[in-house]
Scaffold this active site. Structure first.
Site, mmCIF file in Angstrom:
data_model
loop_
_atom_site.group_PDB
_atom_site.id
_atom_site.type_symbol
_atom_site.label_atom_id
_atom_site.label_comp_id
_atom_site.label_asym_id
_atom_site.label_seq_id
_atom_site.Cartn_x
_atom_site.Cartn_y
_atom_site.Cartn_z
ATOM 1 N N ARG A 179 1.028 -1.294 -0.009
ATOM 2 C CA ARG A 179 -0.155 -0.044 -0.130
ATOM 3 C C ARG A 179 1.020 1.234 0.039
ATOM 4 N NH1 ARG A 179 -4.520 -0.311 4.344
ATOM 5 N NH2 ARG A 179 -5.410 -1.579 2.939
ATOM 6 N N THR A 222 -0.691 7.701 -1.303
ATOM 7 C CA THR A 222 -2.121 7.518 -1.833
ATOM 8 C C THR A 222 -2.952 6.522 -1.237
ATOM 9 O OG1 THR A 222 -1.240 5.932 -3.345
ATOM 10 C CG2 THR A 222 -1.091 8.190 -4.252
ATOM 11 N N ASP A 241 -3.415 -8.780 12.570
ATOM 12 C CA ASP A 241 -2.684 -8.777 11.560
ATOM 13 C C ASP A 241 -2.558 -10.296 11.089
ATOM 14 O OD1 ASP A 241 -0.222 -9.191 9.629
ATOM 15 O OD2 ASP A 241 -0.777 -6.936 9.606
ATOM 16 N N ASP A 248 1.146 -11.376 10.405
ATOM 17 C CA ASP A 248 1.977 -11.297 11.455
ATOM 18 C C ASP A 248 1.837 -12.671 12.116
ATOM 19 O OD1 ASP A 248 3.490 -9.115 10.919
ATOM 20 O OD2 ASP A 248 2.254 -7.772 12.109
#
Length: 209
Positions: free
Chosen positions: A104, A108, A200, A203
């Protein structure tokens, strides 16, 4: 028009409840993700076409049904999607595996491609894109766009947990893609994490922080 299938199988619900627990360790989390992927795959392949084939049993000749010609491919979105691949391959050992890597952009907030390696004949295959979490839907939508740009047509998406926002994004961007979802959660929080979710997934699968 693609369909959205929210799983209601008791085993899937039970195992998702287990991986939601914050005290579930890496080894058990990773193993259970694979088991859930296997069960999702079982449901997601329900409509694959069959054909009649004549065989010989130890007793006599008979007609059985086998998968009809169509080849399959599994395409995990790196890195968390990798945790689902082995479970699916246990169900479909002959499937080819592609990989899509996205990150990502911090400015933006849009997904940017950094890796894409697909089977040479991916255009002819029934493709299952996999990622444990469907949050905003940005990465998943971008991954499917990448596949379509490379000529892929028969695309399905499998995830373990989804937020309503992610499903709406996928329905808007890719109304032709079937979505197979283990559990539909409540919402996204201000950090775009799924609530209640499980944190997550990458993770927790790989033991990183």
């Amino acid at each position: 028009m693609g369909k959205v299938v929210i799983m209601d199988h008791p085993l899937i619900r039970h195992k998702i409840g287990y991986i939601r627990r914050k005290d579930t360790g890496t080894k058990d989390f990773r193993q259970t993700i694979g088991e859930i992927a296997m069960l999702l795959c079982y449901e997601a392949t329900r409509d694959l076409p069959l054909e009649d084939v004549e065989i010989e049993t130890p007793i006599c000749k008979t007609t059985v049904q086998e998968l009809k010609g169509k080849k399959l491919a599994v395409v995990p979105i790196l890195r968390a999607g990798l945790g689902m691949v082995d479970g699916i391959l246990q169900m479909i050992p002959a499937a080819k595996v592609g990989h899509i890597g996205l990150y990502r952009d911090p400015v933006t907030i849009e997904p940017v491609e950094y890796y894409c390696k697909l089977p040479e004949d991916c255009q002819e295959r029934e493709i299952f894109v996999v990622d444990p979490m469907l949050a905003t839907g940005g990465s998943s939508s971008a991954a499917i766009t990448m596949l379509k740009e490379r000529g892929c047509k028969n695309i399905h998406f499998m995830c373990i947990i989804a937020a309503p926002e992610g499903i709406e994004r996928m329905k808007k961007d890719h109304p032709d893609v079937d979505l197979y979802v283990g559990a539909l959660d409540e919402k996204l929080n201000e950090h775009c994490y799924i609530v209640p979710g499980l944190g997550d997934a990458g993770d927790r699968i790989f033991g990183t922080k």
